[in-house]
Structure formats: C-alpha cells, structure tokens
Motif scaffolding. Structure first.
Motif, PDB file in Angstrom:
ATOM      1  N   UNK A   1       0.846  -1.187   0.000  1.00 50.50           N
ATOM      2  CA  UNK A   1       0.000   0.000   0.000  1.00 50.50           C
ATOM      3  C   UNK A   1       0.887   1.244   0.000  1.00 50.50           C
ATOM      4  N   UNK A   2       0.672   2.113  -0.981  1.00 49.50           N
ATOM      5  CA  UNK A   2       1.422   3.352  -1.118  1.00 49.50           C
ATOM      6  C   UNK A   2       0.492   4.520  -0.797  1.00 49.50           C
ATOM      7  N   UNK A   3       0.966   5.417  -0.004  1.00 51.62           N
ATOM      8  CA  UNK A   3       0.182   6.610   0.319  1.00 51.62           C
ATOM      9  C   UNK A   3       0.698   7.791  -0.488  1.00 51.62           C
ATOM     10  N   UNK A   4      -0.199   8.466  -1.169  1.00 54.80           N
ATOM     11  CA  UNK A   4       0.132   9.686  -1.901  1.00 54.80           C
ATOM     12  C   UNK A   4      -0.518  10.842  -1.155  1.00 54.80           C
ATOM     13  N   UNK A   5       0.302  11.687  -0.531  1.00 55.67           N
ATOM     14  CA  UNK A   5      -0.205  12.765   0.306  1.00 55.67           C
ATOM     15  C   UNK A   5      -0.588  13.969  -0.556  1.00 55.67           C
ATOM     16  N   UNK A   6      -1.803  14.383  -0.396  1.00 55.66           N
ATOM     17  CA  UNK A   6      -2.359  15.472  -1.196  1.00 55.66           C
ATOM     18  C   UNK A   6      -2.523  16.709  -0.327  1.00 55.66           C
ATOM     19  N   UNK A   7      -2.154  17.855  -0.860  1.00 59.20           N
ATOM     20  CA  UNK A   7      -2.250  19.097  -0.105  1.00 59.20           C
ATOM     21  C   UNK A   7      -3.675  19.616   0.009  1.00 59.20           C
ATOM     22  N   UNK A   8      -3.824  20.702   0.712  1.00 56.17           N
ATOM     23  CA  UNK A   8      -5.151  21.294   0.962  1.00 56.17           C
ATOM     24  C   UNK A   8      -5.783  21.758  -0.349  1.00 56.17           C
ATOM     25  N   UNK A   9      -7.092  21.466  -0.548  1.00 59.20           N
ATOM     26  CA  UNK A   9      -7.753  21.861  -1.812  1.00 59.20           C
ATOM     27  C   UNK A   9      -7.801  23.369  -1.979  1.00 59.20           C
ATOM     28  N   UNK A  10      -7.622  23.795  -3.221  1.00 61.43           N
ATOM     29  CA  UNK A  10      -7.729  25.208  -3.615  1.00 61.43           C
ATOM     30  C   UNK A  10      -8.665  25.291  -4.819  1.00 61.43           C
ATOM     31  N   UNK A  11      -9.072  26.472  -5.193  1.00 64.26           N
ATOM     32  CA  UNK A  11      -9.952  26.591  -6.373  1.00 64.26           C
ATOM     33  C   UNK A  11      -9.331  26.032  -7.637  1.00 64.26           C
ATOM     34  N   UNK A  12      -8.027  26.037  -7.725  1.00 62.44           N
ATOM     35  CA  UNK A  12      -7.366  25.559  -8.945  1.00 62.44           C
ATOM     36  C   UNK A  12      -6.702  24.195  -8.772  1.00 62.44           C
ATOM     37  N   UNK A  13      -6.781  23.595  -7.617  1.00 64.81           N
ATOM     38  CA  UNK A  13      -6.149  22.303  -7.417  1.00 64.81           C
ATOM     39  C   UNK A  13      -5.867  22.014  -5.964  1.00 64.81           C
ATOM     40  N   UNK A  14      -4.592  22.086  -5.559  1.00 60.53           N
ATOM     41  CA  UNK A  14      -4.237  21.842  -4.172  1.00 60.53           C
ATOM     42  C   UNK A  14      -2.973  22.612  -3.833  1.00 60.53           C
ATOM     43  N   UNK A  15      -2.846  22.958  -2.556  1.00 62.12           N
ATOM     44  CA  UNK A  15      -1.661  23.664  -2.089  1.00 62.12           C
ATOM     45  C   UNK A  15      -0.589  22.658  -1.676  1.00 62.12           C
ATOM     46  N   UNK A  16       0.688  23.028  -1.760  1.00 64.12           N
ATOM     47  CA  UNK A  16       1.753  22.100  -1.347  1.00 64.12           C
ATOM     48  C   UNK A  16       1.644  21.759   0.140  1.00 64.12           C
TER      49      UNK A  16
END
Length: 506
Positions: free
Chosen positions: A457-472
């Motif tokens: 199992x690999x975890x891909x950490x996603x940043x906080x959602x923004x109107x254009x995608x996600x923040x680092x």
C-alpha cells in the motif's frame, strides 16, 4: 547486488556488523538514513525483522563499501591461531605429564594409581563440575559464568592479544591506524553485546586444548609401549586388598566391558593380585605377564574419561553456537537506530500552485512508477468531492507516473477488496489533515490484507484543496505524518514521492 543474499549469521558477520556500526558513528544522520532506507527497499525478499534486515545490510555494505581491516576476517584469523596455540599446548602438556607419570627405571613397575591420579582423575573431576554447572545454568543459575570466569577471561585475553597483533600488521600494511582502533572497538562491542556467543567460543577453545591433551597422552603412552619396555603394577597405602582394587577397576571399565571384557580391556582379579607392587620383594619376583595387563585399561580410561567427554563438549558448543546465532534478535537499544533508519519515511507531496503564483508556469516533476510495478490507484469518495477529477488525474500522473483514471472507494479498508491481481495499491490521502488514530488503524489493516496477497500500500499525500487544485504540503504537516507513521507497528516501504505502508509476516 546479490540476487540471493546470505541472511545467515556467523561470528565473522557479527564482527563485520559491529565494525560498520562503529564506522557510521559521527556520520550525518540524513545521509545514513537515506542509505539504509534505500538498502532496505532494494532487498529482493522483504526481511521479516531486524535479524534478516541487518544480515542483508552487512552483505550489501561489504559489496559497496569494503571495510579494512575486515573485523570478520581478523576474528577468523585470530581464532584460528588461538586454536592452534591451544592444540599445541594441550598436546605438549598431555605428552609431558604422561611421560612423567610413566617413568620407569627398570627396578619398580609404574604405579597405575599415579597415572590415573595425574592424567584421568583431574579430568573426571572437571567433567563432574562441568555437568553440574551446566545443569545449574539450565535451571537459571549464573554459577557457570561465575565458576568459569577465570578461564573465560584467559581465553578472551588470548583472542584480544592475537587480534591486536594481526590488526597491527594490517594497519602497517594499509598505513591506516584509525581503522585499527575501530577494529579493536568492534571486538570490544561484540564481546559486550554478545557475551553468550563469545563465552561459548572461549569454552570451545578449552575443549580443543582438552582434546589435544588426551591425544598427547595417548600418543606418548603408545610410543613408550612400542619403543620401550614398561611394566605396570599397583600399590596403595589406603588398601592392600586386591578385591577392592578389582571392584574399583571393574566399575571404571564398565563403559567398555561389553566390548573388551575382563582380562583384555581391564585386568582380572588374578592379574591384579599378580601385579601388586610390594617393595620388600626383589625385582625378579615382579617379572610377570600380569604386569602388562594394565596398559589397555589405562589407554581406554584416557579415551572414555578424557577424550570423548571433551569431544562431546566441543560438539555441544558447536550446536549451541548455531542455536544462539539462529536466535539473534538484536533487541538491544544500541541496535534500534539502524532499524529506525531502515524504516524511516520519505514523505514527499506535490500540489499544483495557484495560477497567481510566480511558480504557476513551472511544471511539476514527473516521477515514473516505482520499479515498473503495476498500479491501481484509489481516491476516497469524500476526497473526490473536494478536488476536480481532471486535476486528480493530472496530479497522479505527475507524482507517481500513473496512466489512466483512478477508482473511487468509500473507505480505506475497501482498497484491499477492490483491487485485482497483484498490482500495488496507491491510495490518495489528504495530507493537509493530521492523521487520527482511526485512520492509522484503517491503513494498517488495509496494508495487512494486501500483504497477504504480496501487495503493498502506497500513500500519496495530497495538499489542501484550492480553487485551482491543491496547495503544497507544509513541512510541519509532513513531519506530523512522519512521526505518526513511525509510531505504528507497521513496516514502512519507501518509494520516490510515495509512502508505502505494509507489514511483513513474522
């Protein structure tokens, strides 16, 4: 890299392990962590724990960064010379003592009681105390280490002295005295952390000496019988009863009496009567075939009560070392830093910058799929509602090289049942939210289920959602995830731009 590394532990490998650990002291922790994590990840078979992981680590270090002087080879050479010294000492002392006990000037026969008392009786006493201390040791008492402290120190001193001599010559040849000091410390570390193994080796040294002593006694006895004239008799101030002596001799000869009977393997009553030494009798009165009936008894006594017990003790020592090496767990606190480095987590995240950011035109770095492993990518339904599918597809391609469209699951545990085949599972996690205990437990359960099917199992950490995608991801959140995952009992597998969570079987 070896395709099939030898994960068995030997005494030499322990010395090499200690040598490499000492070499790492004072090195930058970041570099050590990256190196050890990479070595762990490249293992062809996932180690089940520190014991196998450390053996693989030593094998790889020897291949990539040979250590000179090699503590393993240094120990083997030192121990080999120590064995030779003990064998030579035992052989000479056994022959010398036997020759003195069998002194014969032609006037009075050799007193067999003196030979037995000097050559055989001390070994019987040592055998008795050895068995007694071993029984007490198995019962949990520390009496064995206490009674044999002096021989163990003597053997340790001999090995350390030889170690220093060999190391000194190697250091002169390589012109590196620092390696010599490190090598000496490696020996000290091994003695300190593996006292049972080291004590067993020292114990074996004395068994070599004991076996050589008895071989020397037998060789001397055989040479004197073959090339000189020897007569044997008995005398004692405690008893003059031949029947009493016959009873004692018969009891001692019991182990071989079935093979070599009375009159052959040991003297019978009439031979004992005929070989009694009476000082007032003249030498002519003592000339009799009865005086030759004792030597088979003496030789067999040395074999059965001297050589065989030492041989058995040596074999027990070999078996014990094999079991001790097989049960190494490296549970001491001094070994935990390496294990933590191997299981350390490399957390990386990627987020698409805002369109208003100066970095908006800079493309994210594409990362190929780890080792070409087939992938199945899942996104939690609640996360999908916060991010656009088009953005998630592009982000997944950029962070893990995934081609295609992700699948949606209701919860973390569902990944284990939704996957097909043996593809690794990549799960998108909203890393901007600190992990709670329930989520960590779910990740561990999912990893366990996948591990049974040889998946990870690999975890891909996603940043906080923004109107254009996600923040680092922020450094603080990255560190929070790192610490939380390290606190779990789950082994962590690391790939570029991903965090693997999985536990191997024990």
């Amino acid at each position: 890299m070896k395709n099939n590394p030898d994960l068995r532990w030997t005494f030499s490998k322990i010395m090499q392990f200690e040598g490499y650990r000492l070499r790492d002291q004072g090195q930058p922790e970041t570099a050590l962590e990256e190196r050890d994590r990479t070595l762990y990840q490249k293992a062809p078979l996932r180690p089940s724990g520190p014991r196998e992981a450390y053996a693989y680590w030593v094998e790889q270090r020897l291949t990539q960064d040979p250590i000179e002087p090699d503590p393993g080879k240094l120990f083997s050479a030192s121990y080999g010379v120590a064995v030779f010294i003990m064998l030579l000492t035992g052989l000479i002392s056994g022959a010398s003592i036997t020759y003195a006990a069998l002194y014969y000037d032609g006037s009075v026969p050799v007193n067999v009681a003196l030979f037995l008392g000097v050559v055989v009786l001390p070994q019987l006493v040592m055998l008795f105390f050895l068995l007694l201390t071993l029984l007490l040791a198995f019962a949990g008492s520390a009496v064995f280490a206490g009674w044999y402290a002096v021989p163990i120190r003597l053997g340790t001193w001999l090995l350390q002295a030889l170690w220093g001599k060999f190391g000194h010559h190697i250091a002169l040849a390589t012109e590196n005295k620092d390696d010599l000091q490190s090598s000496k410390r490696a020996l000290a570390e091994a003695v300190e952390h593996h006292r049972g193994l080291f004590g067993n080796r020292v114990f074996r040294l004395f068994q070599h000496a004991g076996m050589a002593f008895n071989v020397g006694a037998l060789l001397c006895l055989g040479a004197l019988l073959a090339f000189t004239d020897r007569a044997f008799g008995w005398q004692s101030s405690l008893t003059d009863s031949a029947a009493t002596i016959h009873t004692i001799v018969s009891a001692l000869a019991l182990p071989w009496s079935g093979l070599f009977g009375e009159g052959v393997g040991y003297p019978d009553l009439q031979q004992i009567i005929g070989s009694r030494i009476v000082l007032r009798e003249s030498g002519e009165a003592l000339h009799s075939y009865d005086l030759l009936s004792w030597w088979p008894f003496l030789a067999l006594s040395v074999v059965l009560y001297g050589l065989v017990p030492r041989l058995i003790a040596w074999l027990v020592s070999v078996i014990l070392e094999s079991r001790l090496l097989g049960s190494l767990d490296f549970s001491g606190y001094h070994y935990q830093s390496l294990w933590r480095r191997m299981l350390s987590i490399e957390l990386r995240s990627a987020g698409r910058p805002s369109l208003h950011s100066p970095e908006s035109n800079k493309p994210l770095r594409e990362t190929p799929a780890p080792n070409g492993t087939p992938q199945e990518v899942f996104v939690l339904r609640e996360s999908q509602s916060r991010y656009q599918d088009e953005y998630l597809d592009k982000w997944l391609k950029q962070i893990s090289g995934f081609q295609g469209h992700f699948k949606t699951v209701a919860d973390v545990r569902a990944c284990a049942t939704a996957t097909q085949g043996e593809a690794d599972v990549f799960l998108v996690i909203e890393g901007w939210q600190p992990p709670i205990e329930e989520k960590l437990a779910a990740l561990t359960d999912c990893a366990d289920l996948l591990q049974q099917n040889k998946q990870r199992l690999h975890l891909l950490l996603l940043g906080k959602p923004t109107p254009t995608g996600s923040a680092p991801m922020t450094d603080r959140l990255t560190e929070v995830w790192r610490k939380k995952l390290e606190q779990t009992e789950t082994s962590l597998y690391v790939h570029t731009d991903a965090v693997d969570v999985g536990r191997t079987g024990t």
